[in-house]
Motif scaffolding. Sequence first.
Motif, short mmCIF file in Angstrom:
data_model
loop_
_atom_site.label_atom_id
_atom_site.label_comp_id
_atom_site.label_asym_id
_atom_site.label_seq_id
_atom_site.Cartn_x
_atom_site.Cartn_y
_atom_site.Cartn_z
N GLU A 285 23.43 -21.91 82.15
CA GLU A 285 21.95 -22.20 82.41
C GLU A 285 21.64 -21.41 83.54
O GLU A 285 22.23 -21.46 84.53
CB GLU A 285 21.81 -23.62 82.63
N GLY A 286 20.25 -20.82 83.32
CA GLY A 286 19.90 -19.67 84.44
C GLY A 286 18.76 -20.33 85.38
O GLY A 286 18.33 -19.79 86.51
N VAL A 287 17.84 -21.38 84.82
CA VAL A 287 16.94 -21.93 85.38
C VAL A 287 17.07 -22.86 86.51
O VAL A 287 16.67 -22.88 87.67
CB VAL A 287 15.81 -22.30 84.49
N SER A 288 17.80 -24.03 86.03
CA SER A 288 18.20 -24.98 86.94
C SER A 288 19.58 -25.59 86.64
O SER A 288 19.99 -25.22 85.85
CB SER A 288 17.03 -26.28 86.71
N ASN A 289 19.93 -26.24 87.54
CA ASN A 289 21.34 -26.68 87.48
C ASN A 289 22.37 -25.68 87.17
O ASN A 289 23.29 -25.66 86.71
CB ASN A 289 21.40 -27.87 86.54
N VAL A 290 22.18 -24.60 88.15
CA VAL A 290 22.89 -23.36 87.97
C VAL A 290 24.30 -23.83 88.45
O VAL A 290 24.31 -24.19 89.46
CB VAL A 290 22.31 -22.26 88.71
N LYS A 291 25.33 -23.32 87.80
CA LYS A 291 26.57 -23.86 88.05
C LYS A 291 27.10 -22.29 88.99
O LYS A 291 28.22 -21.72 88.50
CB LYS A 291 27.82 -23.99 87.20
N TYR A 292 26.80 -22.17 90.21
CA TYR A 292 27.13 -21.06 90.96
C TYR A 292 28.67 -20.93 91.06
O TYR A 292 29.07 -19.59 90.89
CB TYR A 292 26.42 -21.15 92.45
N GLU A 293 29.23 -21.70 91.54
CA GLU A 293 30.66 -21.83 91.93
C GLU A 293 31.45 -21.33 90.68
O GLU A 293 32.34 -20.59 90.65
CB GLU A 293 31.22 -22.95 92.51
#
Length: 190
Positions: free
Chosen positions: A172-180
């Motif tokens: 997902e790139g807009v919200s709730n991005v799982k950066y780690e």
Amino acid sequence: MQKKLTLIIGLISILLLAACGQDVPDDLDWEVEEFTYTDHTNNDFGLKDLEGDVWLANFIFTNCDTVCPPMTSNMSKIQDKLAEKDIDAEIVSFSVDPERDTPEQLETFSQKFDADLSNWHFLTGYDGDEIKEFAKNSFQTLALPDPNSDQFTHGTSFYLVNKEGTVVKKYEGVSNVKYEEIVDDVKALQ
């Protein structure tokens, strides 16, 4: 003795299968088509320039009034997190509005998000039909003009591409991005 041997072989098999899955789960296995487009510096940039690199991709356009600004901001955060951990990866943002998104326009847009352009490439230099087909064939996503406005319908995912040029995962790139998770997955492919 036979039971112990069977148990040991079973445990080894489980460990091997678990180790194989550690690379990147959700392996999509979508081959990215050969491409050479124009980057934000008005130079050719293509798949050959990414050979042997792990990279992230997304689809944006600079006139976007909905999802593209947060997506680009989120990708910038990912770029910062990768740099903090000294993980090499390229980033490629394909414009879905090549008619308006000139190299200069893309560079100006990138500056709004503090993009480090040493490893982030904003691409244009194709027509609408070409990016539509490329997005569909390589990333299984849409890149279509909205017939009722000057906006575009396009995917909002971030795509992880391995060193062989194969899309292996999307996020997902807009919200709730799982950066780690993204950073860990990029590192796992290094």
